[in-house]
Write a protein that holds these residues in place. Structure first.
Motif, mmCIF file in Angstrom:
data_model
loop_
_atom_site.group_PDB
_atom_site.id
_atom_site.type_symbol
_atom_site.label_atom_id
_atom_site.label_comp_id
_atom_site.label_asym_id
_atom_site.label_seq_id
_atom_site.Cartn_x
_atom_site.Cartn_y
_atom_site.Cartn_z
ATOM 1 N N VAL A 105 98.553 40.478 23.009
ATOM 2 C CA VAL A 105 98.999 39.896 23.603
ATOM 3 C C VAL A 105 99.446 38.156 23.097
ATOM 4 O O VAL A 105 99.679 37.373 23.177
ATOM 5 N N PHE A 106 99.116 38.336 21.486
ATOM 6 C CA PHE A 106 99.142 37.421 20.863
ATOM 7 C C PHE A 106 100.435 37.527 20.136
ATOM 8 O O PHE A 106 101.451 36.458 20.478
ATOM 9 N N GLN A 107 101.358 38.712 20.315
ATOM 10 C CA GLN A 107 102.582 38.971 20.282
ATOM 11 C C GLN A 107 103.596 38.259 21.921
ATOM 12 O O GLN A 107 104.857 37.205 21.135
ATOM 13 N N LYS A 108 102.590 38.245 23.050
ATOM 14 C CA LYS A 108 103.516 37.257 23.705
ATOM 15 C C LYS A 108 102.641 36.343 23.404
ATOM 16 O O LYS A 108 104.120 35.363 24.495
ATOM 17 N N LEU A 109 102.169 35.193 23.587
ATOM 18 C CA LEU A 109 101.928 34.155 22.985
ATOM 19 C C LEU A 109 103.045 33.761 22.284
ATOM 20 O O LEU A 109 103.335 32.262 22.456
ATOM 21 N N SER A 110 103.587 34.170 21.296
ATOM 22 C CA SER A 110 104.434 33.982 20.278
ATOM 23 C C SER A 110 105.844 33.100 21.335
ATOM 24 O O SER A 110 106.659 32.395 20.577
ATOM 25 N N VAL A 111 105.328 33.544 22.130
ATOM 26 C CA VAL A 111 106.785 32.667 23.151
ATOM 27 C C VAL A 111 106.916 31.322 23.610
ATOM 28 O O VAL A 111 108.078 31.208 23.571
ATOM 29 N N PHE A 112 105.017 30.961 23.652
ATOM 30 C CA PHE A 112 105.213 29.645 23.349
ATOM 31 C C PHE A 112 105.966 28.536 22.334
ATOM 32 O O PHE A 112 105.535 28.947 21.066
ATOM 33 N N ARG A 113 106.033 27.141 22.645
ATOM 34 C CA ARG A 113 106.929 26.728 21.682
ATOM 35 C C ARG A 113 105.525 24.891 22.283
ATOM 36 O O ARG A 113 105.763 24.319 23.392
ATOM 37 N N GLY A 114 105.396 24.608 20.866
ATOM 38 C CA GLY A 114 104.927 23.801 20.913
ATOM 39 C C GLY A 114 103.171 23.349 22.294
ATOM 40 O O GLY A 114 102.707 22.086 22.609
ATOM 41 N N GLY A 115 102.513 24.665 21.724
ATOM 42 C CA GLY A 115 101.277 24.486 22.478
ATOM 43 C C GLY A 115 101.004 24.992 24.324
ATOM 44 O O GLY A 115 102.130 25.182 24.350
ATOM 45 N N PHE A 116 100.233 25.951 24.361
ATOM 46 C CA PHE A 116 100.147 26.148 25.955
ATOM 47 C C PHE A 116 98.833 25.374 26.370
ATOM 48 O O PHE A 116 98.010 25.625 25.778
ATOM 49 N N THR A 117 98.199 25.809 27.591
ATOM 50 C CA THR A 117 97.692 25.694 28.285
ATOM 51 C C THR A 117 96.404 26.752 28.995
ATOM 52 O O THR A 117 97.669 28.069 28.844
ATOM 53 N N ARG A 118 95.316 27.266 29.086
ATOM 54 C CA ARG A 118 94.935 28.684 29.353
ATOM 55 C C ARG A 118 95.549 29.271 30.718
ATOM 56 O O ARG A 118 95.630 30.448 30.705
ATOM 57 N N GLY A 119 96.223 28.482 31.684
ATOM 58 C CA GLY A 119 96.747 28.986 32.922
ATOM 59 C C GLY A 119 97.985 29.656 31.961
ATOM 60 O O GLY A 119 98.366 30.458 32.811
ATOM 61 N N ALA A 120 98.086 28.765 31.416
ATOM 62 C CA ALA A 120 99.803 29.836 31.312
ATOM 63 C C ALA A 120 99.473 30.757 30.302
ATOM 64 O O ALA A 120 100.755 31.780 30.385
ATOM 65 N N ALA A 121 99.107 30.480 29.042
ATOM 66 C CA ALA A 121 98.109 32.031 28.784
ATOM 67 C C ALA A 121 98.146 32.455 29.232
ATOM 68 O O ALA A 121 98.609 34.323 29.063
ATOM 69 N N GLU A 122 97.357 32.731 30.477
ATOM 70 C CA GLU A 122 97.135 34.086 31.498
ATOM 71 C C GLU A 122 98.145 34.301 32.203
ATOM 72 O O GLU A 122 98.128 35.798 32.483
ATOM 73 N N SER A 123 99.010 33.880 32.765
ATOM 74 C CA SER A 123 100.206 33.641 33.515
ATOM 75 C C SER A 123 101.466 34.247 33.050
ATOM 76 O O SER A 123 101.847 35.194 33.346
ATOM 77 N N VAL A 124 101.493 34.085 31.307
ATOM 78 C CA VAL A 124 102.448 34.868 30.653
ATOM 79 C C VAL A 124 102.702 35.675 30.086
ATOM 80 O O VAL A 124 103.448 36.840 30.018
#
Length: 889
Positions: free
Chosen positions: A273-292
């Motif tokens: 999950v953490f390595q997938k979260l690295s695709v985000f830039r400038g933060g993210f929402t809980r919904g985006a974290a779950e979807s992406v």
């Protein structure tokens, strides 16, 4: 007894954290405080400093326990016992029984136990609960990359040192992150000077978000690289942050080793999950974290506990930039195409879904959503370009266009669209060619609205886009391309609305008809707004009046909830009122527009509304409010780097300061600053109205009457047909000329002009009564002429025709003196060339001169070349020097 070893380096910053730790440790209800943060953030040094500074709270001892070298949870008890100190004895009792018997004997002692680096021994932290239960005076201060999750635990998250970000008015050297870097730099190079590469140091601090260990590792490269180069390398290569210093712990010799340690402590599912979260830039929402990234709530909570993700006060989630880079590397090794595709679909799909909201009642919320996630939107756009997802780009482009216009983000969005156009040249595939055309048409629209100059043939491009839309029979796209083509037609004549039927008016009428047939109120309102400026504001045909069309557009926008459109139509109505010389309506609409523009957070619209309102209050004599508005305009212009606003604000302030308290020197400095800024406006002629007013008043106040006369013509430029009956600029012209005539001894003529000036409506001439120079001029004329002659001249002037008088002044402006000087040239300048030269001296660009003299830019260039030839020069600067020498100015 205090067992905290002295450190070889100074401690910087953290005053707030130190105070907060002290407050918590002094609280009787807190027995266990954990400082939580990622590796390298400075938890250990902070704990040392806090324990040392607050040791008075613990008269019976402060004991330091370093746990970094321990490998087994069974080693935890011996390490604590040894530090306190306590020595185990041979006997029948177990070590645990012996230690707790010792604690029971000292249970009321005021002791602080500092446990450093607990994160890898979490399975054994139940021991801490037992220790607290066995004592009443002992407290524990722990440092960990992960929360201990004990009931007794109080948590204090630790972030980086303060570093320069968006805060204004604070020098870079005042931030503790910069101070730490500079201090370490001077240990390497004693003569290190922050000023030599301050921006590079700031960039480093921002990239590592003030992380102390990263700053020290970065400073270690100063023997090889400049700070700017170090910052660039950090962005490309995390391995730069490493050191060869021998006496640093192995785990602190590079940021990679720090992060590898955290990685080893994670569960496999958390790693994914953490390595997938690295695709985000400038933060993210809980919904985006779950979807992406497939991040469930428990997983997200676990990553927060491990200091790998942090939750902001706004409810969004962030990852430290260095940690994000590390995660991105891990993702790249594991394969990132799938998660990038989901990411693209999520954010470009979000733009597409928000389009209808932006055009209706949810406008502000939709714009805020894009603004908050703009870095993700930008990254998703670039990823889509790399993967050639033309369809997704085409679906998202309309929302991006609207966001750029409504929030003034022209440069950023134009860069995105330009990248798409350059990467996807017209395709032989009909569908792809049409999608490319959609993007290009919106790019041209933003270039025009943002006054962004591009070396490209926009006419050919938009005509091609229109032809493509017609071939596809896409009526909505046809209407949009017609609208953009009309705006370009306005631009092609230098932004001068002619107020008689033009090519632009025809294009806007065609666009209006298309959107009316489609039943699209949003686009129809936009087309009506543009059409209103290309036909007379009042007309015999009640259905084809500019004022009527503006109000039709306003009604449509109000009906669909288009607050941005309502704001701009209101501002346009303010300008239309000025065109009709209705200064009351001009102010009323400007006040309403300012409220709306601020509500919409439209920087461009706020600037224009501030200018209109500042000018309205200035003219009627409410100078204090005018000055406050001009200062707000100045601040906003500097904040968003708007050169037009900065220049106009400087001139407004100069005018007001002269009239309020005759601050001519200060005002002269302001106008000089303003003249050094190039003016780029070509829309909104009323917005330009006050340009050069301040300079003229300064010149008059300093008795430079001939210089003031050179500005007269500029008072009226941008007004249809040199609107010399406008009491606003006309009053200024009359007063300045009255002062000049009085200086030349033409006293009755001066009194006549003053009489006509004071005859004008108070909303356009109220400032006269506030200018001490005018009061002195009146008193002087009355004294020299005598009351009877003065009064007769005053009354004759008051009865004169305003427009005829002003035109006479403009026609006679410096003509005789310049003719005499002109004939000394081998080849004299023509009357038109003299006019052009005068405006060049005022700092006007070719485009501005063309507007002022109602010429094409090409014709102005011809006149300029002739001036250069006759004066024997090759540049503006040389031309002005020669013209001054020959007394042509």
């Amino acid at each position: 007894m205090h067992h905290i070893e002295p450190t070889p380096t100074s401690f910087l910053g953290r005053a707030q954290e130190i105070a907060e730790v002290g407050t918590v440790l002094a609280d009787p209800s807190c027995r266990l405080l954990t400082l939580v943060g990622p590796g390298g953030i400075g938890k250990t040094r902070l704990a040392m400093e806090a324990a040392s500074l607050h040791r008075a709270f613990f008269p019976d001892g402060v004991f330091w326990v370093s746990l970094a070298q321990l490998s087994w949870i069974d080693d935890l008890l011996p390490a604590i016992a040894e530090a306190m100190p306590f020595h185990f004895q041979q006997g029948s009792r177990s070590p645990r029984e012996q230690f707790f018997a010792y604690l029971h004997e000292k249970q009321t002692k005021q002791v602080l136990l500092v446990l450093d680096n607990v994160e890898h021994l979490l399975d054994g932290v139940d021991l801490l609960t037992d220790i607290l239960a066995a004592t009443t005076g002992l407290k524990i201060l722990a440092t960990s990359r992960e929360v201990l999750n004990l009931q007794e635990e109080w948590i204090r998250p630790i972030t980086g040192l303060a570093y320069p970000d968006q805060e204004e008015g604070k020098a870079a050297g005042d931030y503790s992150a910069v101070q730490l870097f500079v201090g370490r730099a001077r240990r390497i190079h004693g003569d290190f000077d922050l000023i030599e590469d301050e921006q590079g140091v700031v960039d480093i601090c921002q990239l590592v978000e003030g992380m102390p260990l990263a700053l020290e590792l970065a400073a270690g490269w100063l023997g090889t690289l400049r700070p700017t180069d170090i910052a660039q390398e950090i962005q490309r290569n995390l391995d730069l942050l490493a050191t060869r210093v021998r006496n640093l712990p192995e785990r602190h010799r590079s940021m990679r080793s720090v992060f590898d340690h955290s990685w080893q402590l994670m569960r496999e599912t958390d790693r994914e999950v953490f390595q997938k979260l690295s695709v985000f830039r400038g933060g993210f929402t809980r919904g985006a974290a779950e979807s992406v990234a497939g991040a469930s709530l428990p997983t997200l909570a676990k990553l927060i506990d491990q200091s790998l993700v942090r939750r902001t006060t706004s409810g969004r989630y962030e990852i430290h930039e260095l940690l994000r880079q590390y995660g991105a590397e891990r993702l790249g090794a594991a394969g990132q195409a799938a998660v990038q595709q989901v990411y693209i679909d999520y954010y470009l799909g979000l733009l597409h879904r928000l389009e209808s909201d932006i055009k209706a009642h949810q406008q502000v919320a939709a714009l805020d959503a894009i603004s908050t996630d703009f870095e993700n939107v930008r990254h998703a756009w670039h990823l889509a370009l790399q993967q050639r997802h033309v369809v997704m780009l085409s679906l998202a482009v309309e929302s991006l266009r609207l966001f750029a216009d409504m929030r003034g983000r022209y440069h950023e969005i134009v860069a995105l669209l330009q990248a798409a156009v350059e990467q996807f040249p017209p395709s032989p595939t009909e569908v792809q060619h049409f999608l490319f055309s959609r993007i290009q048409a919106r790019l041209i629209h933003l270039i025009l609205l943002g006054s962004l100059h591009r070396e490209q043939d926009l006419r050919v491009q938009i005509d091609t886009c229109l032809a493509t839309a017609r071939a596809r029979q896409d009526q909505a796209e046809i209407g949009f391309c017609l609208l953009v083509s009309g705006i370009l037609a306005v631009w092609e004549v230098n932004g001068k609305h002619s107020h008689f039927p033009t090519r632009a008016a025809t294009l806007f009428q065609e666009s209006t008809a298309v959107f009316e047939a489609l039943g699209d109120p949003f686009c129809l309102a936009e087309a009506l707004n543009w059409l209103a400026w290309e036909i007379p504001l009042t007309s015999d045909d009640v259905h084809l009046s500019g004022q009527v069309l503006l109000k039709q557009s306003l009604d449509l926008r109000r009906a669909i909830g288009d607050r941005h459109g309502v704001a701009w139509i209101t501002l346009n109505l303010s300008c239309a009122s000025l065109d009709q010389l209705n200064y009351l309506a001009y102010e009323v609409y400007a006040r309403e527009a300012l409220v709306l523009m601020r509500e919409m957070r439209s920087a461009k619209g706020t600037l224009q509304a501030l200018f209109n309102l500042a000018q309205a209050t200035l003219l009627k004599g409410e100078l204090e409010e005018a000055l406050a508005l001009a200062e707000q305009m100045r601040d906003l212009a500097h904040e968003i780097d708007n050169l037009d606003g900065a220049r106009l604000a400087a001139d407004l302030r100069a005018f007001v300061l002269c009239v309020m308290d005759e601050s001519y020197a200060e005002s002269a400095a302001l106008t000089q600053t303003g003249r050094s800024i190039p003016l780029e406006l070509f829309f909104g002629n009323q917005y330009n109205l006050g340009k050069c007013w301040g300079q003229a008043v300064v010149d008059c106040g300093q008795s430079k009457y001939e210089d003031a006369r050179l500005s007269y013509a500029t008072f009226f430029w941008g007004r249809s047909n040199y609107r010399c009956d406008d009491p606003g600029p006309a009053t200024l012209c009359l007063v300045l000329e009255a002062a000049a005539l009085a200086h030349e001894g033409m006293l009755e003529a001066a009194a006549e002009l003053l009489g006509l000036a004071f005859q004008q409506p108070s909303r356009a001439s109220g400032w006269l009564r506030r200018w001490p120079l005018v009061a002195r001029l009146r008193d002087g004329l009355r004294c020299k002429l005598g009351e009877e002659v003065y009064r007769a001249a005053w009354e004759r002037g008051a009865a004169q025709d305003l427009e005829a008088t002003v035109r006479s002044i403009l026609g006679n402006m410096g003509k005789t003196a310049r003719k005499s000087a002109n004939h000394t040239l081998l080849e004299p300048l023509s009357e038109r060339e003299l006019e052009v030269l005068t405006l060049i001296a005022q700092g006007l660009s070719n485009r501005e001169i063309a507007q002022c003299l109602v010429l094409s830019v090409g014709t102005v260039k011809v006149h300029t070349r002739n001036i250069y030839s006759k004066l024997g020069v090759s540049s503006r600067t040389q031309a002005l020097a020669q013209a001054t020498k020959f007394k042509l100015l």
